[in-house]
Design an enzyme around this catalytic site. Structure first.
Site, PDB file in Angstrom:
ATOM      1  CG  ASP A   6      -2.060   1.134   1.796  1.00  0.00           C
ATOM      2  OD1 ASP A   6      -3.026   0.762   0.562  1.00  0.00           O
ATOM      3  OD2 ASP A   6      -1.660   2.041   1.654  1.00  0.00           O
ATOM      4  CD  GLU A  50      -4.471   3.910  -1.716  1.00  0.00           C
ATOM      5  OE1 GLU A  50      -4.643   4.245  -0.394  1.00  0.00           O
ATOM      6  OE2 GLU A  50      -5.210   4.231  -2.825  1.00  0.00           O
TER       7      GLU A  50
END
Length: 135
Positions: A6, A50
Site C-alpha cells: 500500500d 493505491e
C-alpha cells in the site's frame, strides 16, 4: 507467499499533486515492483486504489520478507517527492507478508486476507514498514 503493498499517504499525494500525477506514480511503482520480481511465476497486480498484491510462488517466509524489503527499498529509491506525507519527503510503501505451506487446503483468499491484515499492522506501527502474519 503473498505481499500486500500500500502506498503511504496516497490520498494526500493526490490532494497535493492531482490525480493525473498520482496515476503516473502508481505506474512507476508497479513497474518498480515488477522489476524486483525476477523468478518465473512471480507477479504483481494492482488490487485497487493505491494497493498492489505480489504473488511469490514457492517462496518461504524469510525470502518473502526479503522481497518485501527489496520492494520498499526500490520505491524509496524512486525518490518521488511527497511533501504532504507524514512519513517521509518522498513516496513510501507499507508491505504485509503472509506465507502458506504448499499442498494444504487453504484458499488463496485466506492467504491474501492475512497479507492485508499484516499490511494494516505495518500502517498502524507508523507506515513505511513491513509486517508479517503467521498462518
Amino acid at each position: 507467499s503473498a505481499l500486500f503493498i500500500d502506498v503511504d499517504d496516497f490520498k494526500q499525494f493526490n490532494d497535493t499533486y492531482g490525480h493525473g500525477k498520482g496515476d503516473v506514480v502508481l505506474r512507476k511503482i508497479a513497474q518498480a515492483v515488477q522489476d524486483t520480481l525476477r523468478r518465473a511465476g512471480d507477479f504483481v497486480a494492482r488490487y485497487g486504489g493505491e494497493e498492489f498484491v505480489a504473488v511469490l510462488a514457492y517462496q518461504d517466509k524469510e525470502k518473502a520478507l526479503e522481497s518485501a524489503k527489496n520492494i520498499a527499498d526500490v520505491v524509496d529509491e524512486l525518490n518521488i517527492k511527497h511533501e504532504s506525507s507524514q512519513v517521509a519527503e518522498h513516496v513510501t510503501v507499507s508491505v504485509g507478508v503472509a506465507t502458506a505451506t504448499p499442498g494444504g487446503d487453504m484458499e488463496f483468499s485466506t492467504l491474501l486476507e492475512a497479507a492485508d491484515k499484516a499490511m494494516f499492522q505495518a500502517k498502524s506501527e507508523g507506515k513505511r514498514r513491513i509486517a508479517s502474519k503467521e498462518l
